[in-house]
Structures are given as structure tokens and as C-alpha cells.
Design a protein around this motif. Sequence first.
Motif, PDB file in Angstrom:
ATOM      1  N   VAL A 185     -43.571  34.841   3.876  1.00  0.00           N
ATOM      2  CA  VAL A 185     -44.850  35.478   4.222  1.00  0.00           C
ATOM      3  C   VAL A 185     -44.750  36.952   3.853  1.00  0.00           C
ATOM      4  CG1 VAL A 185     -46.289  36.116   6.218  1.00  0.00           C
ATOM      5  CG2 VAL A 185     -45.322  33.821   6.072  1.00  0.00           C
ATOM      6  N   ARG A 186     -45.849  37.563   3.477  1.00  0.00           N
ATOM      7  CA  ARG A 186     -45.841  38.991   3.128  1.00  0.00           C
ATOM      8  C   ARG A 186     -45.394  39.824   4.322  1.00  0.00           C
ATOM      9  NH1 ARG A 186     -48.858  41.654  -1.640  1.00  0.00           N
ATOM     10  NH2 ARG A 186     -47.025  42.907  -1.179  1.00  0.00           N
ATOM     11  N   ASP A 187     -44.621  40.857   4.011  1.00  0.00           N
ATOM     12  CA  ASP A 187     -44.034  41.669   5.078  1.00  0.00           C
ATOM     13  C   ASP A 187     -45.100  42.214   6.037  1.00  0.00           C
ATOM     14  OD1 ASP A 187     -41.708  41.216   3.695  1.00  0.00           O
ATOM     15  OD2 ASP A 187     -41.322  43.333   3.199  1.00  0.00           O
ATOM     16  N   ALA A 188     -46.253  42.595   5.488  1.00  0.00           N
ATOM     17  CA  ALA A 188     -47.264  43.292   6.300  1.00  0.00           C
ATOM     18  C   ALA A 188     -47.960  42.386   7.306  1.00  0.00           C
ATOM     19  CB  ALA A 188     -48.306  43.930   5.380  1.00  0.00           C
ATOM     20  N   VAL A 189     -47.836  41.079   7.150  1.00  0.00           N
ATOM     21  CA  VAL A 189     -48.602  40.179   8.034  1.00  0.00           C
ATOM     22  C   VAL A 189     -47.698  39.199   8.774  1.00  0.00           C
ATOM     23  CG1 VAL A 189     -50.806  40.353   6.813  1.00  0.00           C
ATOM     24  CG2 VAL A 189     -49.114  38.663   6.065  1.00  0.00           C
ATOM     25  N   ARG A 190     -46.454  39.585   8.947  1.00  0.00           N
ATOM     26  CA  ARG A 190     -45.550  38.682   9.659  1.00  0.00           C
ATOM     27  C   ARG A 190     -45.863  38.665  11.152  1.00  0.00           C
ATOM     28  NH1 ARG A 190     -39.886  39.721   6.615  1.00  0.00           N
ATOM     29  NH2 ARG A 190     -39.016  39.017   8.581  1.00  0.00           N
ATOM     30  N   ARG A 191     -45.423  37.581  11.766  1.00  0.00           N
ATOM     31  CA  ARG A 191     -45.568  37.371  13.219  1.00  0.00           C
ATOM     32  C   ARG A 191     -47.020  37.206  13.650  1.00  0.00           C
ATOM     33  NH1 ARG A 191     -41.225  37.483  17.290  1.00  0.00           N
ATOM     34  NH2 ARG A 191     -41.856  35.485  18.120  1.00  0.00           N
ATOM     35  N   ARG A 192     -47.808  36.604  12.755  1.00  0.00           N
ATOM     36  CA  ARG A 192     -49.206  36.340  13.104  1.00  0.00           C
ATOM     37  C   ARG A 192     -49.536  34.849  12.999  1.00  0.00           C
ATOM     38  NH1 ARG A 192     -52.959  40.408   9.886  1.00  0.00           N
ATOM     39  NH2 ARG A 192     -54.499  38.996  10.782  1.00  0.00           N
ATOM     40  N   GLY A 193     -48.517  34.027  12.910  1.00  0.00           N
ATOM     41  CA  GLY A 193     -48.750  32.583  12.880  1.00  0.00           C
ATOM     42  C   GLY A 193     -48.907  31.996  11.488  1.00  0.00           C
ATOM     43  N   ILE A 194     -48.733  32.827  10.454  1.00  0.00           N
ATOM     44  CA  ILE A 194     -48.935  32.333   9.080  1.00  0.00           C
ATOM     45  C   ILE A 194     -47.763  31.438   8.653  1.00  0.00           C
ATOM     46  CG2 ILE A 194     -49.178  33.042   6.657  1.00  0.00           C
ATOM     47  CD1 ILE A 194     -50.544  35.637   7.849  1.00  0.00           C
ATOM     48  N   GLY A 195     -46.537  31.856   8.987  1.00  0.00           N
ATOM     49  CA  GLY A 195     -45.376  31.037   8.646  1.00  0.00           C
ATOM     50  C   GLY A 195     -45.458  29.669   9.323  1.00  0.00           C
ATOM     51  N   ALA A 196     -45.841  29.665  10.588  1.00  0.00           N
ATOM     52  CA  ALA A 196     -45.945  28.388  11.306  1.00  0.00           C
ATOM     53  C   ALA A 196     -47.011  27.502  10.673  1.00  0.00           C
ATOM     54  CB  ALA A 196     -46.266  28.653  12.775  1.00  0.00           C
ATOM     55  N   ALA A 197     -48.132  28.100  10.253  1.00  0.00           N
ATOM     56  CA  ALA A 197     -49.202  27.308   9.631  1.00  0.00           C
ATOM     57  C   ALA A 197     -48.740  26.719   8.302  1.00  0.00           C
ATOM     58  CB  ALA A 197     -50.447  28.185   9.424  1.00  0.00           C
ATOM     59  N   LEU A 198     -48.016  27.524   7.529  1.00  0.00           N
ATOM     60  CA  LEU A 198     -47.502  27.027   6.238  1.00  0.00           C
ATOM     61  C   LEU A 198     -46.501  25.885   6.454  1.00  0.00           C
ATOM     62  CD1 LEU A 198     -46.770  30.171   4.036  1.00  0.00           C
ATOM     63  CD2 LEU A 198     -47.923  28.100   3.245  1.00  0.00           C
ATOM     64  N   LEU A 199     -45.598  26.097   7.407  1.00  0.00           N
ATOM     65  CA  LEU A 199     -44.571  25.071   7.631  1.00  0.00           C
ATOM     66  C   LEU A 199     -45.199  23.786   8.172  1.00  0.00           C
ATOM     67  CD1 LEU A 199     -41.600  24.347   7.473  1.00  0.00           C
ATOM     68  CD2 LEU A 199     -41.267  25.412   9.712  1.00  0.00           C
ATOM     69  N   THR A 200     -46.193  23.922   9.039  1.00  0.00           N
ATOM     70  CA  THR A 200     -46.889  22.732   9.553  1.00  0.00           C
ATOM     71  C   THR A 200     -47.530  21.956   8.403  1.00  0.00           C
ATOM     72  OG1 THR A 200     -47.305  23.831  11.653  1.00  0.00           O
ATOM     73  CG2 THR A 200     -48.755  21.985  11.110  1.00  0.00           C
ATOM     74  N   ALA A 201     -48.140  22.686   7.460  1.00  0.00           N
ATOM     75  CA  ALA A 201     -48.780  22.017   6.313  1.00  0.00           C
ATOM     76  C   ALA A 201     -47.738  21.331   5.429  1.00  0.00           C
ATOM     77  CB  ALA A 201     -49.578  23.042   5.501  1.00  0.00           C
ATOM     78  N   LEU A 202     -46.607  21.988   5.214  1.00  0.00           N
ATOM     79  CA  LEU A 202     -45.558  21.399   4.371  1.00  0.00           C
ATOM     80  C   LEU A 202     -44.990  20.131   5.018  1.00  0.00           C
ATOM     81  CD1 LEU A 202     -43.674  24.677   3.349  1.00  0.00           C
ATOM     82  CD2 LEU A 202     -44.987  23.208   1.807  1.00  0.00           C
TER      83      LEU A 202
END
Length: 166
Positions: A90-107
Motif C-alpha cells: 500500500v502507498r506509504d501515505a495511506v497506510r493503516r486505513r484498511g486498504i491492505g486488509a481490503a486487498l488481502l480479503t479480495a485476494l
Amino acid sequence: MADPPPGLVIRAATSSDVPALCALANDPGYRWGTLRLPYQSPEQTARWFSELGVDDHLLVAVLDGEVVGNGGLHRQRGRRAHVAILGMGVRDAVRRRGIGAALLTALIDFADNWLGLKRLELTVFVDNQPAIALYERHGFVREGVLVAYAFRAGQFVDALAMGRVR
Ligand SMILES: CC(C)(COP(=O)(O)OP(=O)(O)OC[C@H]1O[C@@H](n2cnc3c(N)ncnc32)[C@H](O)[C@@H]1OP(=O)(O)O)[C@@H](O)C(=O)NCCC(=O)NCCS
């Protein structure tokens, strides 16, 4: 687990995402957690993108029209056709906002419910606590330590092998 930011879209990556994927790879935090080299050029990213094959599934997370993360499943062949190697960031500027979890859930949904895979595997640097925590929350377990797995900022770093088997 945090909800993803409103409006977050997860979709397939396309060649028009290459400049954004290059910017992602050049974020210092992304580089720290992955195997990207500094000073990646758009041409290098374009070459990497063009070499993805039918068994490489690359997704991007898009927020407010901007690519803010990526994640890939790289399905193996032959007797390991039930396995995919997973990578993401995830881009450094937007970490810890649930984006990584959303990506991993989709994968994981893609792997489990559309590809019918049995095993997902990945490597993660032993000091990458955010990523290890994310993977453990999604059912990955530690399978071993790979010593001097990669060179990073002047030092060899160990990596954990992690897997999720269903
Ligand atoms: C690992 C990474 C993908 C997480 O993405 P993110 O969008 O920041 O993560 P999220 O906000 O969705 O957080 C999901 C979970 O991850 C864990 N996590 C994320 N950041 C964390 C941190 N700084 N410390 C501890 N746990 C963290 C938590 O379990 C979190 O759930 P919670 O917020 O409910 O506690 C991101 O830090 C990243 O891209 N790092 C650089 C590249 C990288 O290391 N990729 C992985 C290579 S193996």
C-alpha cells in the motif's frame, strides 16, 4: 478489523496503471517491505507488467481515482498448481486505513472461491510487523525462517515463510 475507506475500489490492474505502480514501488516504505530496488523507472515497471502471464493475477486498490495499493496472486504450475504466491503493498501515505486488509480479503476470496486454490504462500521480512500482523489476522501461519533472504539498505535480512492452507 477497520472498514475500508468509503469509495475504495479493488479492480484488475491494467497497463494504464504502470505509472502509478511505478510510484508505488518507489515509496520508501513499500520498498522496505518488498524486494523492489530504488530508482525504479516507468520503463522497468512496464517491462515487469508486460511479463505477467495468465497465471499472474494483479489487483489494484483505487481511492479517489488514484492507485493506492496493489496485490498479486502468482499461481504455480504442474504439481503445485494448487498453490499461489502472494505479494502486496500500500502507498506509504495511506497506510493503516484498511486498504491492505481490503486487498488481502479480495485476494483470498479470488484464491478460495474462484481459483479453488488449496495453499497461499508468501515471504515477509522478520521485522515487518505490520505485514506479519495483517497476514496472521487473515489465517496465515509462520512456517519457517529463511536466513539472509534479501539484501536491504546495506544489510542481509531474514524472512519468514508464511502459508495459509485450507
Ligand atoms: C503491510 C501493509 C500492506 C498493510 O497495509 P495497510 O493498508 O496499512 O493495513 P490495514 O490498515 O488494512 O491494516 C490491517 C491490519 O494489518 C495490521 N497492521 C497494519 N499496520 C500495522 C502497524 N503499523 N502495526 C501493527 N499492525 C499493523 C493490523 O492487524 C491491521 O488491523 P487493525 O487495524 O484492525 O489492527 C502495508 O503496511 C504496506 O504496504 N507495507 C509496505 C509493503 C509491504 O511490506 N508489503 C508486504 C510485503 S510481504
